[in-house]
Motif scaffolding. Sequence first.
Motif, short mmCIF file in Angstrom:
data_model
loop_
_atom_site.label_atom_id
_atom_site.label_comp_id
_atom_site.label_asym_id
_atom_site.label_seq_id
_atom_site.Cartn_x
_atom_site.Cartn_y
_atom_site.Cartn_z
N HIS A 151 -53.72 -61.62 47.38
CA HIS A 151 -52.50 -62.45 47.43
C HIS A 151 -51.33 -61.80 46.71
CE1 HIS A 151 -54.96 -65.64 49.13
NE2 HIS A 151 -55.80 -65.53 48.11
N ALA A 152 -51.12 -60.53 46.94
CA ALA A 152 -49.99 -59.83 46.31
C ALA A 152 -48.66 -60.35 46.86
CB ALA A 152 -50.09 -58.33 46.57
N ASN A 153 -47.68 -60.51 45.97
CA ASN A 153 -46.34 -60.91 46.40
C ASN A 153 -45.57 -59.72 46.98
OD1 ASN A 153 -46.89 -62.42 43.55
ND2 ASN A 153 -46.04 -63.80 45.09
N LEU A 154 -45.96 -58.52 46.53
CA LEU A 154 -45.19 -57.33 46.88
C LEU A 154 -46.11 -56.11 46.81
CD1 LEU A 154 -42.17 -56.21 47.22
CD2 LEU A 154 -42.25 -55.82 44.76
N GLN A 155 -45.86 -55.13 47.66
CA GLN A 155 -46.61 -53.87 47.61
C GLN A 155 -45.64 -52.72 47.35
OE1 GLN A 155 -50.29 -55.04 50.63
NE2 GLN A 155 -48.50 -54.02 51.47
N VAL A 156 -46.06 -51.82 46.48
CA VAL A 156 -45.26 -50.64 46.12
C VAL A 156 -46.00 -49.39 46.58
CG1 VAL A 156 -44.19 -49.34 44.24
CG2 VAL A 156 -44.38 -51.84 44.08
N VAL A 157 -45.32 -48.55 47.33
CA VAL A 157 -45.92 -47.33 47.87
C VAL A 157 -45.24 -46.10 47.29
CG1 VAL A 157 -46.40 -46.02 49.98
CG2 VAL A 157 -46.48 -48.51 50.03
N VAL A 158 -46.04 -45.17 46.77
CA VAL A 158 -45.51 -43.91 46.24
C VAL A 158 -46.43 -42.77 46.69
CG1 VAL A 158 -44.70 -42.65 44.20
CG2 VAL A 158 -44.74 -45.15 44.17
N GLU B 128 -45.38 -61.60 50.87
CA GLU B 128 -44.20 -62.43 51.15
C GLU B 128 -42.90 -61.67 50.89
OE1 GLU B 128 -43.39 -65.61 48.29
OE2 GLU B 128 -45.01 -64.86 47.03
N TYR B 129 -42.89 -60.74 49.93
CA TYR B 129 -41.69 -59.97 49.63
C TYR B 129 -41.70 -58.60 50.32
CZ TYR B 129 -40.57 -63.34 45.90
OH TYR B 129 -40.27 -64.48 45.18
N GLY B 130 -42.70 -58.36 51.14
CA GLY B 130 -42.74 -57.10 51.88
C GLY B 130 -43.31 -55.94 51.07
N THR B 131 -43.03 -54.73 51.53
CA THR B 131 -43.54 -53.50 50.91
C THR B 131 -42.39 -52.52 50.78
OG1 THR B 131 -45.71 -53.80 51.97
CG2 THR B 131 -45.19 -51.59 51.15
N PHE B 132 -42.21 -51.96 49.58
CA PHE B 132 -41.17 -50.93 49.46
C PHE B 132 -41.78 -49.61 49.03
CE2 PHE B 132 -40.78 -52.42 44.98
CZ PHE B 132 -40.65 -51.22 44.29
N ASN B 133 -41.10 -48.54 49.40
CA ASN B 133 -41.56 -47.19 49.15
C ASN B 133 -40.60 -46.48 48.20
OD1 ASN B 133 -43.44 -44.88 50.40
ND2 ASN B 133 -41.40 -44.02 50.13
N THR C 3 -35.45 -46.07 47.10
CA THR C 3 -36.40 -47.13 47.43
C THR C 3 -35.92 -47.83 48.70
OG1 THR C 3 -35.25 -48.62 45.88
CG2 THR C 3 -37.27 -47.57 45.10
N PHE C 4 -36.88 -48.13 49.56
CA PHE C 4 -36.54 -48.79 50.82
C PHE C 4 -37.72 -49.64 51.30
CE2 PHE C 4 -38.72 -44.94 52.02
CZ PHE C 4 -39.47 -45.27 53.14
N PHE C 5 -37.41 -50.67 52.07
CA PHE C 5 -38.46 -51.51 52.64
C PHE C 5 -39.08 -50.81 53.84
CE2 PHE C 5 -36.21 -55.12 50.52
CZ PHE C 5 -37.29 -55.59 49.79
N LEU C 6 -40.39 -50.83 53.93
CA LEU C 6 -41.08 -50.21 55.06
C LEU C 6 -40.84 -50.99 56.34
CD1 LEU C 6 -42.50 -48.55 52.85
CD2 LEU C 6 -44.61 -48.81 54.12
N ASP C 7 -40.75 -50.24 57.44
CA ASP C 7 -40.73 -50.86 58.75
C ASP C 7 -41.56 -50.00 59.70
OD1 ASP C 7 -39.12 -48.72 59.43
OD2 ASP C 7 -37.27 -49.88 59.60
N HIS C 8 -41.31 -50.09 61.00
CA HIS C 8 -42.19 -49.44 61.97
C HIS C 8 -42.14 -47.91 61.96
CE1 HIS C 8 -41.91 -53.57 63.63
NE2 HIS C 8 -43.17 -53.36 63.93
N ASP C 9 -40.99 -47.32 61.63
CA ASP C 9 -40.87 -45.86 61.67
C ASP C 9 -40.93 -45.28 60.26
OD1 ASP C 9 -40.53 -45.72 64.51
OD2 ASP C 9 -38.49 -46.50 64.21
#
Length: 311
Positions: free
Chosen positions: A74-81, A95-100, A130-136
């Motif tokens: 149940h993470a509110n947010l995911q951080v990718v590095v 719920e807050y999406g994933t940012f990289n 930092t940016f929100f992940l999307d399809h590309d």
Amino acid sequence: MGTPEFAVETLQALVENDYNVVAVVTQPDKPVGRHQTETQPSAVKQYALSQGLPVLQPEKMKDPEFVELLRSYHANLQVVVAFRMLPEIVWAMPEYGTFNVHAALLPQYRGAAPINWAVINGETQTGVTTFFLDHDIDTGRIIMKLPFDIPDDADVEYVYDGLMHLGAKICLETLERIMAADGHPECMPQEDNGDLKSAPKIFKETCEIDWTKTAKQVYDFVRGLSPYPGAWTTLVAPDGKKTVLKIYKTSKTGNACHAEAGQLKIDGKRLLVATADEWLSVEELQLAGKKRMAVRDFLNGMKDIESYHLK
């Protein structure tokens, strides 16, 4: 979500600033050793275990068991590095999406090796985004950017270390913005003006030096691959015997050159190589099967080096 040492700095910042890291996702352990019989955990896994954090290591990101396990946290947010491409079922889950955290000033240098390519191309500035992940890949809405200057004598290790620390800083600042905006911070879409430089994955063949390029181009190429994976060339003996030679450090001489590209010349205690426009001085190198060494030690063990050439 991350794998190499670069990602550990950000994870550590999250832990030490009392963010509730409910789980860590990293690559499966890699086989190591001559016989590939032992496995080595990623740098991120080693740190996560030292902090008592749950570690997930999916082979495939779309594996239903992994997806359900990830959802159970149940993470509110995911951080990718420094991780891998994520499917929508994963990046759209919180719920807050994933940012990289990306090691370049997007939209420039999208891809797997942004730090290397920025140095190879002679950039004087890079940074983190930092940016929100999307399809590309690397195209999502930008949340923040922080610049980082690249000195003319800096190699990839220097820039890597600088961006690693800056990546942790921008991650914390991005989290503050996201929380302050209840998951909807002000973002900027990436603009494609048609003049974008890419940062594709680097392979062995990518690292071969082209001596027909200018001294500045070769100089930047060498430092953009030093110390890892290392720029290489072929040392050709008078009898035609070939040996792979890695070059870790060069310096510009400013001396015009009209010799054939790759020709060698001794100038005092310097080993010079002909490029398209100037002589380039080689300072640190490594013969196949030998240790990395200063050029003076290399010259002490070589006779008639001027009868050799680099190809």
